[in-house]
Design a protein around this motif. Structure first.
Motif, PDB file in Angstrom:
ATOM      1  N   TYR A   1      -5.015   0.750   0.095  1.00  0.00           N
ATOM      2  CA  TYR A   1      -3.905   1.558   0.871  1.00  0.00           C
ATOM      3  C   TYR A   1      -3.914   1.149   2.155  1.00  0.00           C
ATOM      4  O   TYR A   1      -4.974   0.976   2.891  1.00  0.00           O
ATOM      5  CB  TYR A   1      -4.182   3.227   0.712  1.00  0.00           C
ATOM      6  N   TYR A   2      -2.855   0.499   2.629  1.00  0.00           N
ATOM      7  CA  TYR A   2      -2.944  -0.380   3.785  1.00  0.00           C
ATOM      8  C   TYR A   2      -2.078   0.333   4.868  1.00  0.00           C
ATOM      9  O   TYR A   2      -1.081   1.020   4.687  1.00  0.00           O
ATOM     10  CB  TYR A   2      -1.783  -1.519   3.589  1.00  0.00           C
TER      11      TYR A   2
ATOM     12  N   ASN B   1      -0.949  -0.978  -2.267  1.00  0.00           N
ATOM     13  CA  ASN B   1      -0.501  -2.283  -2.331  1.00  0.00           C
ATOM     14  C   ASN B   1      -1.539  -3.159  -3.181  1.00  0.00           C
ATOM     15  O   ASN B   1      -2.848  -2.933  -3.114  1.00  0.00           O
ATOM     16  CB  ASN B   1      -0.461  -3.088  -0.990  1.00  0.00           C
ATOM     17  N   PHE B   2      -0.923  -3.872  -4.150  1.00  0.00           N
ATOM     18  CA  PHE B   2      -1.925  -4.747  -4.959  1.00  0.00           C
ATOM     19  C   PHE B   2      -1.884  -6.160  -4.389  1.00  0.00           C
ATOM     20  O   PHE B   2      -0.823  -6.905  -3.997  1.00  0.00           O
ATOM     21  CB  PHE B   2      -1.185  -4.821  -6.324  1.00  0.00           C
ATOM     22  N   VAL B   3      -3.173  -6.621  -4.028  1.00  0.00           N
ATOM     23  CA  VAL B   3      -3.435  -7.884  -3.327  1.00  0.00           C
ATOM     24  C   VAL B   3      -4.392  -8.639  -4.243  1.00  0.00           C
ATOM     25  O   VAL B   3      -5.254  -8.126  -4.765  1.00  0.00           O
ATOM     26  CB  VAL B   3      -3.865  -7.719  -1.826  1.00  0.00           C
ATOM     27  N   ALA B   4      -3.919  -9.919  -4.329  1.00  0.00           N
ATOM     28  CA  ALA B   4      -4.964 -10.882  -5.106  1.00  0.00           C
ATOM     29  C   ALA B   4      -4.856 -12.461  -4.517  1.00  0.00           C
ATOM     30  O   ALA B   4      -3.792 -12.763  -3.922  1.00  0.00           O
ATOM     31  CB  ALA B   4      -4.522 -10.727  -6.587  1.00  0.00           C
TER      32      ALA B   4
ATOM     33  N   LEU C   1      -1.550 -16.665  -4.024  1.00  0.00           N
ATOM     34  CA  LEU C   1      -1.810 -15.469  -3.424  1.00  0.00           C
ATOM     35  C   LEU C   1      -0.849 -14.483  -4.346  1.00  0.00           C
ATOM     36  O   LEU C   1       0.360 -14.745  -4.386  1.00  0.00           O
ATOM     37  CB  LEU C   1      -1.537 -15.401  -1.937  1.00  0.00           C
ATOM     38  N   CYS C   2      -0.946 -13.246  -4.538  1.00  0.00           N
ATOM     39  CA  CYS C   2      -0.048 -12.431  -5.208  1.00  0.00           C
ATOM     40  C   CYS C   2      -0.225 -10.934  -4.133  1.00  0.00           C
ATOM     41  O   CYS C   2      -1.232 -10.397  -4.191  1.00  0.00           O
ATOM     42  CB  CYS C   2      -0.561 -11.874  -6.442  1.00  0.00           C
ATOM     43  N   LEU C   3       0.934 -10.626  -4.014  1.00  0.00           N
ATOM     44  CA  LEU C   3       1.168  -9.319  -3.178  1.00  0.00           C
ATOM     45  C   LEU C   3       2.219  -8.432  -4.041  1.00  0.00           C
ATOM     46  O   LEU C   3       3.623  -8.725  -3.988  1.00  0.00           O
ATOM     47  CB  LEU C   3       1.859  -9.668  -1.776  1.00  0.00           C
ATOM     48  N   ASN C   4       1.712  -7.371  -4.508  1.00  0.00           N
ATOM     49  CA  ASN C   4       2.684  -6.443  -5.138  1.00  0.00           C
ATOM     50  C   ASN C   4       3.726  -7.139  -6.263  1.00  0.00           C
ATOM     51  O   ASN C   4       4.859  -7.273  -6.335  1.00  0.00           O
ATOM     52  CB  ASN C   4       3.430  -5.755  -4.215  1.00  0.00           C
TER      53      ASN C   4
ATOM     54  N   ALA D   1       1.268  -5.797 -13.309  1.00  0.00           N
ATOM     55  CA  ALA D   1       1.995  -4.989 -14.056  1.00  0.00           C
ATOM     56  C   ALA D   1       1.257  -3.877 -14.825  1.00  0.00           C
ATOM     57  O   ALA D   1       1.561  -2.712 -14.617  1.00  0.00           O
ATOM     58  CB  ALA D   1       2.675  -5.787 -15.160  1.00  0.00           C
ATOM     59  N   LYS D   2       0.150  -4.066 -15.078  1.00  0.00           N
ATOM     60  CA  LYS D   2      -0.804  -2.918 -15.557  1.00  0.00           C
ATOM     61  C   LYS D   2      -1.205  -2.064 -14.620  1.00  0.00           C
ATOM     62  O   LYS D   2      -1.132  -0.771 -14.751  1.00  0.00           O
ATOM     63  CB  LYS D   2      -2.366  -3.560 -16.047  1.00  0.00           C
ATOM     64  N   GLN D   3      -1.508  -2.361 -13.200  1.00  0.00           N
ATOM     65  CA  GLN D   3      -1.521  -1.389 -12.267  1.00  0.00           C
ATOM     66  C   GLN D   3      -0.446  -0.584 -12.137  1.00  0.00           C
ATOM     67  O   GLN D   3      -0.527   0.468 -11.581  1.00  0.00           O
ATOM     68  CB  GLN D   3      -2.390  -2.053 -10.877  1.00  0.00           C
ATOM     69  N   ALA D   4       0.966  -1.270 -11.874  1.00  0.00           N
ATOM     70  CA  ALA D   4       1.853  -0.441 -11.776  1.00  0.00           C
ATOM     71  C   ALA D   4       2.193   0.750 -12.556  1.00  0.00           C
ATOM     72  O   ALA D   4       2.905   1.536 -12.285  1.00  0.00           O
ATOM     73  CB  ALA D   4       3.319  -1.516 -11.613  1.00  0.00           C
ATOM     74  N   GLU D   5       1.617   0.579 -13.980  1.00  0.00           N
ATOM     75  CA  GLU D   5       1.844   1.553 -14.877  1.00  0.00           C
ATOM     76  C   GLU D   5       1.129   2.677 -14.170  1.00  0.00           C
ATOM     77  O   GLU D   5       1.496   4.028 -14.624  1.00  0.00           O
ATOM     78  CB  GLU D   5       1.278   1.424 -15.951  1.00  0.00           C
ATOM     79  N   LEU D   6       0.144   2.739 -13.708  1.00  0.00           N
ATOM     80  CA  LEU D   6      -0.696   3.907 -13.281  1.00  0.00           C
ATOM     81  C   LEU D   6      -0.561   4.258 -11.690  1.00  0.00           C
ATOM     82  O   LEU D   6      -0.202   5.431 -11.253  1.00  0.00           O
ATOM     83  CB  LEU D   6      -2.267   3.498 -13.255  1.00  0.00           C
ATOM     84  N   PHE D   7      -0.323   3.153 -10.887  1.00  0.00           N
ATOM     85  CA  PHE D   7      -0.130   3.316  -9.571  1.00  0.00           C
ATOM     86  C   PHE D   7       1.351   3.115  -9.123  1.00  0.00           C
ATOM     87  O   PHE D   7       1.861   2.276  -8.958  1.00  0.00           O
ATOM     88  CB  PHE D   7      -1.008   2.274  -8.628  1.00  0.00           C
ATOM     89  N   THR D   8       1.988   4.213  -9.780  1.00  0.00           N
ATOM     90  CA  THR D   8       3.639   4.042 -10.047  1.00  0.00           C
ATOM     91  C   THR D   8       4.479   4.073  -8.469  1.00  0.00           C
ATOM     92  O   THR D   8       5.291   3.732  -8.619  1.00  0.00           O
ATOM     93  CB  THR D   8       3.997   5.525 -10.462  1.00  0.00           C
ATOM     94  N   THR D   9       3.678   3.972  -7.428  1.00  0.00           N
ATOM     95  CA  THR D   9       4.290   3.979  -6.062  1.00  0.00           C
ATOM     96  C   THR D   9       4.265   2.602  -5.503  1.00  0.00           C
ATOM     97  O   THR D   9       4.721   2.260  -4.519  1.00  0.00           O
ATOM     98  CB  THR D   9       3.815   4.901  -5.017  1.00  0.00           C
ATOM     99  N   LEU D  10       3.585   1.670  -6.290  1.00  0.00           N
ATOM    100  CA  LEU D  10       3.389   0.124  -6.031  1.00  0.00           C
ATOM    101  C   LEU D  10       4.893  -0.206  -5.602  1.00  0.00           C
ATOM    102  O   LEU D  10       5.721  -0.154  -6.516  1.00  0.00           O
ATOM    103  CB  LEU D  10       2.570  -0.543  -6.920  1.00  0.00           C
ATOM    104  N   PRO D  11       5.088  -1.229  -4.614  1.00  0.00           N
ATOM    105  CA  PRO D  11       6.204  -1.708  -4.275  1.00  0.00           C
ATOM    106  C   PRO D  11       6.661  -2.583  -5.568  1.00  0.00           C
ATOM    107  O   PRO D  11       5.884  -3.225  -6.326  1.00  0.00           O
ATOM    108  CB  PRO D  11       5.919  -2.467  -3.100  1.00  0.00           C
TER     109      PRO D  11
END
Length: 268
Positions: free
Chosen positions: A124-125, A178-181, A193-196, A258-268
């Protein structure tokens, strides 16, 4: 063995691979090879709600400590939520003076020539500069994945200065999850680099320090490894995974998002 429909494996006394936790996500995607740390604030197997250890769900067993050591101190992150409830309402948060340290070092050689590694995290940024993971300390040598001046960056310092400053062209969303990788293959001169869910491939070369340079003793999450540049108050950490000897592809990073967005539904 099954529990509430989740397939589990018992390994070394630690429950692994619950279908709803982060390690379960990575297993289902076939991305557990080379995994050296996987922690999930919402998984009771990773954090039962009390204690000083954020336990690694992967077979590697490379835990994190809340705060600057294995003992309670003022740098301990605060746990919020209910143990065992995975998702955006269960996390660790910083008051501006908190971070995690490694119980066992995994970032020892990442700053060297031929560095090969990956990191994925849900944070959470707040909109301010945030160290996500770092092996860099007062010696000004090491790597760090961070958001600096509103830009997701992989930076490498070689003891004399900045040897790499790979930047994602997108903008992290402030006051949100935010999803960062990153997937870094220095020998191939590639940094992904992966952002959301949005991937960017940039030059990722840093030939110094050489592969024969001394290893970094310990890394940190939410700060440099000496407790400097602490994540600002309000920063939250929910999930973190780290791979050694593996640079995840853009497709891999997108699949994790995509897996995280299923659970963290507010991800951009």
């Amino acid at each position: 063995m099954a529990l509430n429909g989740a397939a589990l494996t018992l390994m070394g006394g630690r429950r692994r691979g619950g279908a709803n936790n982060f390690f379960g996500d990575l297993q289902s995607l076939g991305l557990d090879t080379g995994l050296v740390r996987c922690v999930d604030a919402g998984a009771a197997e990773s954090y039962p709600g009390t204690g000083q250890t954020w336990a690694d769900l992967s077979p590697a067993g490379n835990d994190l400590y809340l705060g600057s050591s294995s003992g309670a101190d003022a740098a301990d992150q605060a746990f919020t939520g209910t143990a065992g409830e995975v998702g955006p309402d269960t996390y660790f948060s910083s008051d501006g003076g908190d971070y995690f340290v490694e119980a066992a070092a995994v970032m020892t050689d990442w700053h060297k020539n031929n560095g090969l590694f990956s990191v994925a995290a849900l944070i959470y940024y707040t909109g301010s500069n945030t160290i996500i993971v770092s092996s860099q300390g007062s010696v000004s040598q090491g790597v760090r994945l961070a958001i600096v001046s509103g830009i997701l960056r992989l930076q490498c310092y070689n003891g004399s200065g900045l040897a790499l400053d790979a930047q994602h062209p997108g903008t992290p969303t402030p006051n949100a999850w935010n999803f960062v990788a990153v997937g870094e293959d220095e020998a191939a001169e590639t940094c992904r680099l992966c952002l959301n869910g949005a991937n960017s491939s940039v030059a990722g070369t840093y030939t110094s320090p050489s592969a024969s340079n001394p290893a970094i003793a310990m890394g940190a999450v939410g700060a440099l490894n000496n407790g400097f540049l602490l994540a600002p108050a309000g920063t939250r950490f929910a999930r973190l995974a780290m791979w050694d000897g593996v640079a995840l592809s853009a497709a891999d990073l997108s699949a994790i998002y995509a897996k995280q967005a299923e659970l963290f539904t507010t991800l951009p």
